[in-house]
Design a protein around this motif. Structure first.
Motif, PDB file in Angstrom:
ATOM      1  N   TYR A   1       0.968  -1.421   0.089  1.00 32.96           N
ATOM      2  CA  TYR A   1      -0.416   0.225   0.177  1.00 32.96           C
ATOM      3  C   TYR A   1       1.179   1.483  -0.236  1.00 32.96           C
ATOM      4  O   TYR A   1       0.085   2.514  -0.553  1.00 32.96           O
ATOM      5  CB  TYR A   1      -0.714   0.148   1.463  1.00 32.96           C
ATOM      6  CG  TYR A   1      -1.788   1.385   0.849  1.00 32.96           C
ATOM      7  CD1 TYR A   1      -2.911   1.411   0.730  1.00 32.96           C
ATOM      8  CD2 TYR A   1      -1.490   2.055   2.114  1.00 32.96           C
ATOM      9  CE1 TYR A   1      -3.845   2.330   0.272  1.00 32.96           C
ATOM     10  CE2 TYR A   1      -2.556   2.774   1.944  1.00 32.96           C
ATOM     11  CZ  TYR A   1      -3.385   3.571   1.374  1.00 32.96           C
ATOM     12  OH  TYR A   1      -4.404   4.369   1.370  1.00 32.96           O
ATOM     13  N   GLN A   2       2.022   1.569   0.416  1.00 32.48           N
ATOM     14  CA  GLN A   2       2.576   2.092   0.997  1.00 32.48           C
ATOM     15  C   GLN A   2       4.096   2.797  -0.458  1.00 32.48           C
ATOM     16  O   GLN A   2       4.057   3.446  -0.412  1.00 32.48           O
ATOM     17  CB  GLN A   2       3.262   2.344   2.174  1.00 32.48           C
ATOM     18  CG  GLN A   2       2.835   2.148   3.420  1.00 32.48           C
ATOM     19  CD  GLN A   2       2.085   3.578   3.680  1.00 32.48           C
ATOM     20  OE1 GLN A   2       3.257   4.870   2.937  1.00 32.48           O
ATOM     21  NE2 GLN A   2       1.407   4.502   4.335  1.00 32.48           N
ATOM     22  N   PHE A   3       4.497   2.031  -0.584  1.00 32.95           N
ATOM     23  CA  PHE A   3       5.119   1.534  -1.595  1.00 32.95           C
ATOM     24  C   PHE A   3       5.433   0.302  -3.074  1.00 32.95           C
ATOM     25  O   PHE A   3       5.821   0.698  -4.065  1.00 32.95           O
ATOM     26  CB  PHE A   3       5.999   1.434  -1.103  1.00 32.95           C
ATOM     27  CG  PHE A   3       7.305   2.009   0.603  1.00 32.95           C
ATOM     28  CD1 PHE A   3       7.658   2.571   0.277  1.00 32.95           C
ATOM     29  CD2 PHE A   3       6.839   0.961   1.648  1.00 32.95           C
ATOM     30  CE1 PHE A   3       8.027   3.824   1.975  1.00 32.95           C
ATOM     31  CE2 PHE A   3       7.194   1.823   2.873  1.00 32.95           C
ATOM     32  CZ  PHE A   3       7.342   2.873   2.388  1.00 32.95           C
ATOM     33  N   GLY A   4       3.874   0.117  -2.661  1.00 34.72           N
ATOM     34  CA  GLY A   4       3.887  -0.587  -4.570  1.00 34.72           C
ATOM     35  C   GLY A   4       4.475  -1.806  -4.727  1.00 34.72           C
ATOM     36  O   GLY A   4       3.316  -3.141  -4.405  1.00 34.72           O
ATOM     37  N   ASP A   5       5.962  -1.781  -3.977  1.00 29.38           N
ATOM     38  CA  ASP A   5       6.364  -3.316  -4.203  1.00 29.38           C
ATOM     39  C   ASP A   5       7.664  -3.459  -3.537  1.00 29.38           C
ATOM     40  O   ASP A   5       8.336  -2.257  -3.339  1.00 29.38           O
ATOM     41  CB  ASP A   5       6.660  -4.712  -5.825  1.00 29.38           C
ATOM     42  CG  ASP A   5       6.710  -3.018  -6.777  1.00 29.38           C
ATOM     43  OD1 ASP A   5       7.656  -2.510  -6.102  1.00 29.38           O
ATOM     44  OD2 ASP A   5       7.208  -3.914  -7.650  1.00 29.38           O
ATOM     45  N   THR A   6       8.233  -4.627  -3.434  1.00 29.85           N
ATOM     46  CA  THR A   6       9.818  -4.154  -3.394  1.00 29.85           C
ATOM     47  C   THR A   6      10.881  -3.318  -3.796  1.00 29.85           C
ATOM     48  O   THR A   6      11.773  -2.383  -3.158  1.00 29.85           O
ATOM     49  CB  THR A   6      10.589  -5.906  -2.750  1.00 29.85           C
ATOM     50  OG1 THR A   6      10.257  -6.986  -2.469  1.00 29.85           O
ATOM     51  CG2 THR A   6      11.754  -5.609  -2.639  1.00 29.85           C
ATOM     52  N   ASP A   7      10.464  -2.801  -4.964  1.00 29.40           N
ATOM     53  CA  ASP A   7      11.518  -2.395  -5.290  1.00 29.40           C
ATOM     54  C   ASP A   7      11.312  -0.870  -5.287  1.00 29.40           C
ATOM     55  O   ASP A   7      11.764  -0.033  -5.210  1.00 29.40           O
ATOM     56  CB  ASP A   7      11.302  -2.133  -6.813  1.00 29.40           C
ATOM     57  CG  ASP A   7      12.154  -1.410  -8.299  1.00 29.40           C
ATOM     58  OD1 ASP A   7      13.404  -0.996  -7.442  1.00 29.40           O
ATOM     59  OD2 ASP A   7      11.168  -0.930  -9.635  1.00 29.40           O
ATOM     60  N   GLY A   8       9.970  -0.329  -4.982  1.00 30.78           N
ATOM     61  CA  GLY A   8       9.207   0.737  -4.575  1.00 30.78           C
ATOM     62  C   GLY A   8       9.686   1.396  -3.223  1.00 30.78           C
ATOM     63  O   GLY A   8      10.080   2.296  -3.187  1.00 30.78           O
ATOM     64  N   PHE A   9       9.976   0.499  -2.170  1.00 28.56           N
ATOM     65  CA  PHE A   9      10.363  -0.024  -0.944  1.00 28.56           C
ATOM     66  C   PHE A   9      11.678   0.671  -0.534  1.00 28.56           C
ATOM     67  O   PHE A   9      12.281   1.575   0.024  1.00 28.56           O
ATOM     68  CB  PHE A   9      10.269  -1.093  -0.028  1.00 28.56           C
ATOM     69  CG  PHE A   9      10.247  -0.668   1.039  1.00 28.56           C
ATOM     70  CD1 PHE A   9       9.656  -0.018   1.631  1.00 28.56           C
ATOM     71  CD2 PHE A   9      11.067  -1.381   1.695  1.00 28.56           C
ATOM     72  CE1 PHE A   9      10.078   0.509   3.448  1.00 28.56           C
ATOM     73  CE2 PHE A   9      11.614  -2.318   3.546  1.00 28.56           C
ATOM     74  CZ  PHE A   9      10.475  -1.166   3.596  1.00 28.56           C
ATOM     75  N   TRP A  10      12.678  -0.814  -1.446  1.00 29.68           N
ATOM     76  CA  TRP A  10      13.857   0.003  -1.683  1.00 29.68           C
ATOM     77  C   TRP A  10      14.269   1.447  -2.013  1.00 29.68           C
ATOM     78  O   TRP A  10      15.125   2.481  -1.774  1.00 29.68           O
ATOM     79  CB  TRP A  10      14.568  -1.086  -2.333  1.00 29.68           C
ATOM     80  CG  TRP A  10      14.894  -2.345  -1.829  1.00 29.68           C
ATOM     81  CD1 TRP A  10      15.449  -3.053  -2.704  1.00 29.68           C
ATOM     82  CD2 TRP A  10      15.103  -2.949  -0.143  1.00 29.68           C
ATOM     83  NE1 TRP A  10      15.164  -4.800  -1.395  1.00 29.68           N
ATOM     84  CE2 TRP A  10      14.898  -4.033  -0.277  1.00 29.68           C
ATOM     85  CE3 TRP A  10      14.635  -1.928   0.590  1.00 29.68           C
ATOM     86  CZ2 TRP A  10      14.487  -4.834   1.358  1.00 29.68           C
ATOM     87  CZ3 TRP A  10      14.735  -2.678   2.105  1.00 29.68           C
ATOM     88  CH2 TRP A  10      14.590  -4.073   1.869  1.00 29.68           C
ATOM     89  N   ALA A  11      13.488   2.216  -3.234  1.00 25.04           N
ATOM     90  CA  ALA A  11      14.128   3.405  -4.274  1.00 25.04           C
ATOM     91  C   ALA A  11      13.639   4.108  -2.898  1.00 25.04           C
ATOM     92  O   ALA A  11      13.871   5.429  -2.780  1.00 25.04           O
ATOM     93  CB  ALA A  11      12.587   3.470  -5.406  1.00 25.04           C
ATOM     94  N   ALA A  12      12.512   3.728  -2.216  1.00 24.04           N
ATOM     95  CA  ALA A  12      11.864   4.911  -0.981  1.00 24.04           C
ATOM     96  C   ALA A  12      13.068   5.263   0.488  1.00 24.04           C
ATOM     97  O   ALA A  12      13.317   5.856   0.154  1.00 24.04           O
ATOM     98  CB  ALA A  12      10.255   4.988  -0.321  1.00 24.04           C
TER      99      ALA A  12
END
Length: 208
Positions: free
Chosen positions: A56-67
C-alpha cells in the motif's frame, strides 16, 4: 471508482507515520549487516506491519528500496554546502574528504552499503528487476557529479580531471572508512591527508 481509490490512498497522519516507521526500520535492519535483513516482508513484521502495508505504501519491494534510498538522500541534501568563493583548492578537497569520512560509518551509510551488496551488479539486470531502485541510484550519481563540479567550478580546473576525481573519491573513502570500522593499526588521519594531497596536486596541475 478512481476518485474513491485516490481518496483511500490520500496521505494521512497515521499513514505517514507508518511509512516513516517502515523506512526507519529498514535502515536499522539493513545497517545490522545481517543478509537476511534485506527483506521488505521481514522488516514489516519487525514493526508489526504486514506485506500488504508495504504494498500500500510503496507498491512492491522495488518501490520500498527506492523509497529507502530517497529517504536517506533527503536527509543528506545539504551535507555539502555551497563552496566558499574564498576557499582554496586544498580546503575544498579536504572538506569533501572529511565530510565523507564522517558520514560513511553512520547508520544510513552502512544500511545503503548493505542494500547495494545484495542488488544485481549488472546494470541491465538491476534496471530490469528493480527499475525504481536503479533510477534512484542513478540520480545519486548525477547529484554527486554536480556536487563535485560545483565545488571546483570557479577554480578553472580541467573538467576531465574533476570527473576522474569525482569517481575516485567515493571508492577511496569507502576503503578508509572500512579500515576505521574493522579496526586498524594504520594512521587513517595520515591516509586522508595523503589522499587530499594527491588529489590537490592532480587538480592543481590541470588548472587552465
Amino acid at each position: 471508482m478512481a476518485e474513491a481509490d485516490s481518496a483511500r490512498r490520500r496521505p494521512n497522519r497515521r499513514g505517514s507515520a507508518t511509512r516513516e516507521n517502515l523506512l526507519e526500520a529498514a535502515l536499522t535492519a539493513l545497517a545490522s549487516g545481517d543478509p537476511g535483513a534485506v527483506s521488505a516482508n521481514r522488516i514489516a513484521k519487525e514493526i508489526g506491519a504486514t506485506w500488504g502495508t508495504v504494498q500500500y505504501q510503496f507498491g512492491d519491494t522495488d518501490g520500498f528500496w527506492a523509497a529507502v534510498l530517497r529517504h536517506t538522500a533527503e536527509r543528506r541534501a545539504n551535507i555539502f554546502a555551497a563552496p566558499d568563493p574564498s576557499a582554496s583548492l586544498r580546503d575544498r578537497v579536504a572538506g569533501i574528504i572529511d565530510t565523507l569520512y564522517a558520514g560513511l560509518t553512520n547508520r544510513d551509510s552502512r544500511a545503503i552499503e548493505n542494500l547495494r551488496a545484495v542488488l544485481p551488479r549488472d546494470y541491465a539486470e538491476l534496471e530490469r528487476l528493480y527499475p525504481q531502485t536503479a533510477a534512484e541510484l542513478f540520480s545519486w550519481g548525477q547529484g554527486w557529479q554536480e556536487t563535485c563540479r560545483n565545488a571546483f567550478a570557479d577554480l578553472h580546473v580541467d573538467p576531465d580531471r574533476v570527473r576522474e576525481v569525482t569517481w575516485l573519491i567515493p571508492g577511496a573513502m569507502r576503503g578508509i572508512a572500512s579500515e576505521k570500522q574493522l579496526g586498524t593499526y594504520s594512521d587513517l588521519d595520515a591516509a586522508r591527508r595523503g589522499l587530499t594531497n594527491a588529489i590537490v596536486a592532480y587538480l592543481d596541475d590541470g588548472r587552465r
